[in-house]
Design a protein around this motif. Sequence first.
Motif, PDB file in Angstrom:
ATOM      1  N   ILE A   9      -6.518  -0.621   6.369  1.00 35.37           N
ATOM      2  CA  ILE A   9      -7.532  -1.503   6.146  1.00 35.37           C
ATOM      3  C   ILE A   9      -8.400  -1.383   7.424  1.00 35.37           C
ATOM      4  N   SER A  10      -9.688  -1.943   7.189  1.00 36.81           N
ATOM      5  CA  SER A  10     -10.695  -1.680   8.150  1.00 36.81           C
ATOM      6  C   SER A  10     -11.027  -3.127   8.754  1.00 36.81           C
ATOM      7  N   ARG A  11     -10.762  -4.248   8.269  1.00 34.49           N
ATOM      8  CA  ARG A  11     -11.163  -5.608   8.790  1.00 34.49           C
ATOM      9  C   ARG A  11     -10.145  -6.709   8.352  1.00 34.49           C
TER      10      ARG A  11
ATOM     11  N   ALA B 215       0.067   4.834  -1.898  1.00 40.47           N
ATOM     12  CA  ALA B 215       0.516   5.452  -0.574  1.00 40.47           C
ATOM     13  C   ALA B 215       1.085   4.558   0.290  1.00 40.47           C
ATOM     14  N   GLN B 216       1.735   4.660   1.360  1.00 39.78           N
ATOM     15  CA  GLN B 216       2.327   4.015   2.308  1.00 39.78           C
ATOM     16  C   GLN B 216       1.218   3.469   3.025  1.00 39.78           C
ATOM     17  N   VAL B 217       1.239   2.298   3.565  1.00 41.86           N
ATOM     18  CA  VAL B 217       0.116   1.648   4.473  1.00 41.86           C
ATOM     19  C   VAL B 217       0.446   1.834   5.953  1.00 41.86           C
ATOM     20  N   GLN B 218      -0.497   2.065   6.570  1.00 42.98           N
ATOM     21  CA  GLN B 218      -0.304   2.260   8.289  1.00 42.98           C
ATOM     22  C   GLN B 218      -1.404   1.527   8.705  1.00 42.98           C
ATOM     23  N   GLY B 219      -1.188   1.390  10.090  1.00 45.33           N
ATOM     24  CA  GLY B 219      -2.436   0.848  11.064  1.00 45.33           C
ATOM     25  C   GLY B 219      -2.728  -0.389  10.897  1.00 45.33           C
ATOM     26  N   MET B 220      -1.897  -1.506  10.513  1.00 45.09           N
ATOM     27  CA  MET B 220      -1.927  -2.869  10.291  1.00 45.09           C
ATOM     28  C   MET B 220      -0.988  -3.675  11.020  1.00 45.09           C
ATOM     29  N   ARG B 221      -1.535  -4.735  11.317  1.00 41.91           N
ATOM     30  CA  ARG B 221      -0.845  -5.885  12.126  1.00 41.91           C
ATOM     31  C   ARG B 221      -0.742  -7.023  11.391  1.00 41.91           C
ATOM     32  N   VAL B 222       0.340  -7.848  11.047  1.00 44.52           N
ATOM     33  CA  VAL B 222       0.484  -8.743  10.027  1.00 44.52           C
ATOM     34  C   VAL B 222       0.822 -10.206  11.088  1.00 44.52           C
ATOM     35  N   VAL B 223      -0.007 -11.085  10.909  1.00 45.58           N
ATOM     36  CA  VAL B 223       0.400 -12.120  11.920  1.00 45.58           C
ATOM     37  C   VAL B 223       0.712 -13.486  10.953  1.00 45.58           C
TER      38      VAL B 223
ATOM     39  N   ARG C 180      10.932 -13.245   1.298  1.00 47.49           N
ATOM     40  CA  ARG C 180      10.562 -11.746   1.310  1.00 47.49           C
ATOM     41  C   ARG C 180       9.720 -11.601   0.212  1.00 47.49           C
ATOM     42  N   THR C 181       9.914 -12.108  -0.885  1.00 48.63           N
ATOM     43  CA  THR C 181       9.063 -11.995  -2.123  1.00 48.63           C
ATOM     44  C   THR C 181       7.308 -12.431  -1.700  1.00 48.63           C
ATOM     45  N   ALA C 182       7.508 -13.675  -1.137  1.00 45.10           N
ATOM     46  CA  ALA C 182       6.162 -14.293  -0.959  1.00 45.10           C
ATOM     47  C   ALA C 182       5.589 -13.364  -0.074  1.00 45.10           C
ATOM     48  N   ALA C 183       5.988 -12.964   1.065  1.00 44.20           N
ATOM     49  CA  ALA C 183       5.332 -12.060   2.088  1.00 44.20           C
ATOM     50  C   ALA C 183       4.866 -10.847   1.731  1.00 44.20           C
ATOM     51  N   ALA C 184       5.509  -9.966   0.655  1.00 47.11           N
ATOM     52  CA  ALA C 184       5.095  -8.866   0.095  1.00 47.11           C
ATOM     53  C   ALA C 184       3.995  -8.987  -0.789  1.00 47.11           C
ATOM     54  N   ALA C 185       4.027 -10.115  -1.433  1.00 45.90           N
ATOM     55  CA  ALA C 185       2.939 -10.561  -2.523  1.00 45.90           C
ATOM     56  C   ALA C 185       1.668 -10.838  -1.778  1.00 45.90           C
ATOM     57  N   ALA C 186       1.778 -11.639  -0.665  1.00 46.74           N
ATOM     58  CA  ALA C 186       0.768 -11.923   0.313  1.00 46.74           C
ATOM     59  C   ALA C 186       0.027 -10.861   0.878  1.00 46.74           C
ATOM     60  N   LEU C 187       0.853  -9.879   1.160  1.00 46.05           N
ATOM     61  CA  LEU C 187       0.105  -8.585   1.651  1.00 46.05           C
ATOM     62  C   LEU C 187      -0.649  -7.965   0.813  1.00 46.05           C
ATOM     63  N   ARG C 188       0.042  -7.817  -0.319  1.00 46.01           N
ATOM     64  CA  ARG C 188      -0.774  -6.933  -1.339  1.00 46.01           C
ATOM     65  C   ARG C 188      -2.288  -7.478  -1.787  1.00 46.01           C
ATOM     66  N   GLY C 189      -2.165  -9.012  -1.660  1.00 44.64           N
ATOM     67  CA  GLY C 189      -3.285  -9.783  -2.260  1.00 44.64           C
ATOM     68  C   GLY C 189      -4.378  -9.690  -1.061  1.00 44.64           C
ATOM     69  N   ALA C 190      -3.947  -9.877   0.175  1.00 43.99           N
ATOM     70  CA  ALA C 190      -4.850  -9.819   1.306  1.00 43.99           C
ATOM     71  C   ALA C 190      -5.350  -8.440   1.507  1.00 43.99           C
ATOM     72  N   MET C 191      -4.907  -7.362   1.156  1.00 45.94           N
ATOM     73  CA  MET C 191      -5.338  -5.827   1.390  1.00 45.94           C
ATOM     74  C   MET C 191      -6.492  -5.717   0.524  1.00 45.94           C
ATOM     75  N   LYS C 192      -6.735  -6.568  -0.514  1.00 43.44           N
ATOM     76  CA  LYS C 192      -8.039  -6.147  -1.505  1.00 43.44           C
ATOM     77  C   LYS C 192      -9.085  -6.487  -0.783  1.00 43.44           C
ATOM     78  N   ASP C 193      -9.196  -7.550   0.202  1.00 42.65           N
ATOM     79  CA  ASP C 193     -10.058  -8.001   1.021  1.00 42.65           C
ATOM     80  C   ASP C 193     -10.193  -7.627   2.171  1.00 42.65           C
ATOM     81  N   ALA C 194      -9.445  -6.601   2.944  1.00 45.02           N
ATOM     82  CA  ALA C 194      -9.500  -6.149   4.083  1.00 45.02           C
ATOM     83  C   ALA C 194     -10.065  -4.785   4.189  1.00 45.02           C
TER      84      ALA C 194
END
Length: 705
Positions: free
Chosen positions: A481-483, A560-568, A585-599
């Motif tokens: 991600i870039s932002r 592909a695998q995601v790298q270079g990211m910090r989750v707070v 665990r399910t909520a966290a995985a889904a939250a990450l995938r959703g946030a990546m689209k805007d990052a």
Amino acid sequence: MANVRNIGISAHIDSGKTTLTERILFYTGRIKAIHDVRGRDGVGAKMDSMELEREKGITIQSAATFCSWGDAHVNIIDTPGHVDFTIEVERALRVLDGAVLVLCGVSGVQSQSLTVDRQMKRYGVPRLAFINKLDRVGSSPRKVIADLRNQLKLNAAAVQVPIGLEAAHDGVVDVIRGVAYYFRGEKGEMVEEAPVPEDLKAAAAAARQELVERVADVDEEVAELFICEEDVPKDLLKRAIRRQTIAQKFVPVFMGSAYKNRGVQPLLDGVVDYLPSPAEVPNFALDTAADEARVALSCDPDKPTVALAFKLEECKFGQLTYMRVYQGRIERGHFLHNLKTGKKIKVPRLVRMHSNEMEEVTSAGAGDVVAMFGVDCASMDTFTDGTTQLAMSSMFVPEPVMSLAIKPDAGPKSQASFAKALQRFTKEDPTLRVHTDVNSKEIIISGMGELHLDVYVERLKREYAVECQVGRPSVNYRETISRRADFNHLHKKQTGGSGQYARVIGYIEPLEEGAVNAAGEPITFEFVNDVIGTNIPPEYIPSCGKGFADGTNKGGMIGAQVQGMRVVLTDGQAHAVDSSDLAFRTAAAAALRGAMKDAGPAVLEPIMALEVTAPAEFQGTIVSGLNKRMGLIQSAGMNDDGSSTVVRADVPLSQMFGYSTDLRSSTQGKGEFAMEYKEHLPVTRDVQERLVKEYQTSRDDANKK
């Protein structure tokens, strides 16, 4: 114990490591004849026992042996030079007390020399340097020593001066003792000691002065005499060199030509004089019973046993497990405990390895390198006698950069052998990964390069009689991600009875460039818990961390695998009845995938550090060829006599397929190259769009099926 040396011989490919080891074994009486590395005489070098190694003229697996030199017992591991087999160097340096860094007298410090140096520094391994091939045209030990200082940042100085170079190379001068060594006899087995030749006395005196200056920079005893302009006695100088070599503040440089049988015996003297015994090397274990606190180990055979399994190998007797004993003793018939699995095993058989030959022993004490038969374990497992909970730390394992789709020929026998072979190979080699693609259902093997994967495909054919269909190599892309982007995700599911409920709130952001963990190793993902209060009960926080890690396994752009990211994680919400580990665990995985689209997601590709060596007249051809492959030229220069050129460039791995064929054809077969993984960098926009489109198409096709 003071007379034991555990050493590795490491270098860039084709620098003469195996040739040097062959001479060491001959001069110490371990073998009766010297054979050529490429096996032209039908025999091949002792340490290259695999048929593939003798055919290709390269070392593929590290091989262990032992020998005696004077009163010293020397355990040696000969390691591969090719970057595709760098894990063999990694595992050897993890357990050894010292090393010999071999350098080509013409090429000097090359790309894999840099990698080996990093590995030695990572594990704190003292080393000697040996400048080899001084009989070759263009050899220049002064240039190689300058490379050691400038490129590897080592405080290095010569302890020898060559007697002649190229065709005139006839021996070496020991600048500490002030004598000349000539190597006579059919195989250089007779060392003739003589006065320093008149024409070399000035050069030897200058080299000794430079040696004293370099040692004085790091040793107080020598510095005191140097400042007072007093002569430094040879015994005092040798003691200082030994002290500072073991402290990794100085590197003594030896010289010779292993192929021409010159300079090997003084190098063996240097191994005994300057490299540490096992008792002189500080080793630490982690006490699993005390929150992994560091505990210093004692090289004492009477203390509780601590040993590390550092290499596995399949042979006709079953699994062969190479062990380094750090403390205590291993005896045949006694029991050991595997700290990782908790299993208790009986030591059925102990051997010392001499390449692929074995010598039975009844026991091994602290500081020894031996092998055990019939013990089922994994690489880097720690064994104890059951009275202690001390575990050795593992080694650094680089990520694979290239993949192949592989399919065995039809037939139940082939399928069974194929599965058995892959299980064995992945157990022996941590850099070889195997998985099944969820979309195509193909079996994918991933490794460190084309040669790495080709060798395993060939071994499937030779050792297991399994013919394989191989798909085109593919590159291991990554996503990032870039932002920064925020997330506030609610996972709610009710299907009768207790349901699932979890809300996670926080943000994701790019990791800082060059981020490392407490051990100094690079990190690609970080989870930070900033939750205040108990909106998310503390027992569910680890599940959130696992869920975010799950979300990085497969990005939304190309899978592909995601790298270079910090989750707070900053806040959340739980339900008294419906919340659970699975829900968070399910909520966290889904939250990450959703946030990546805007990052600002982006695709990364592996960039390789490439080094090409060829005759000088082909420099323009090489540079233009690399430009066509999207290479970024870092340097291009001639050696001292202008006969050959070395071009260094950073090139995307996706552009390197078939390069060996192109290089051979464009340089009349005279060019050679080596490359190693450097980093992942963003691909261009057009490549990213193409990769995303290809991934979506393949996913749609898989869904239709």
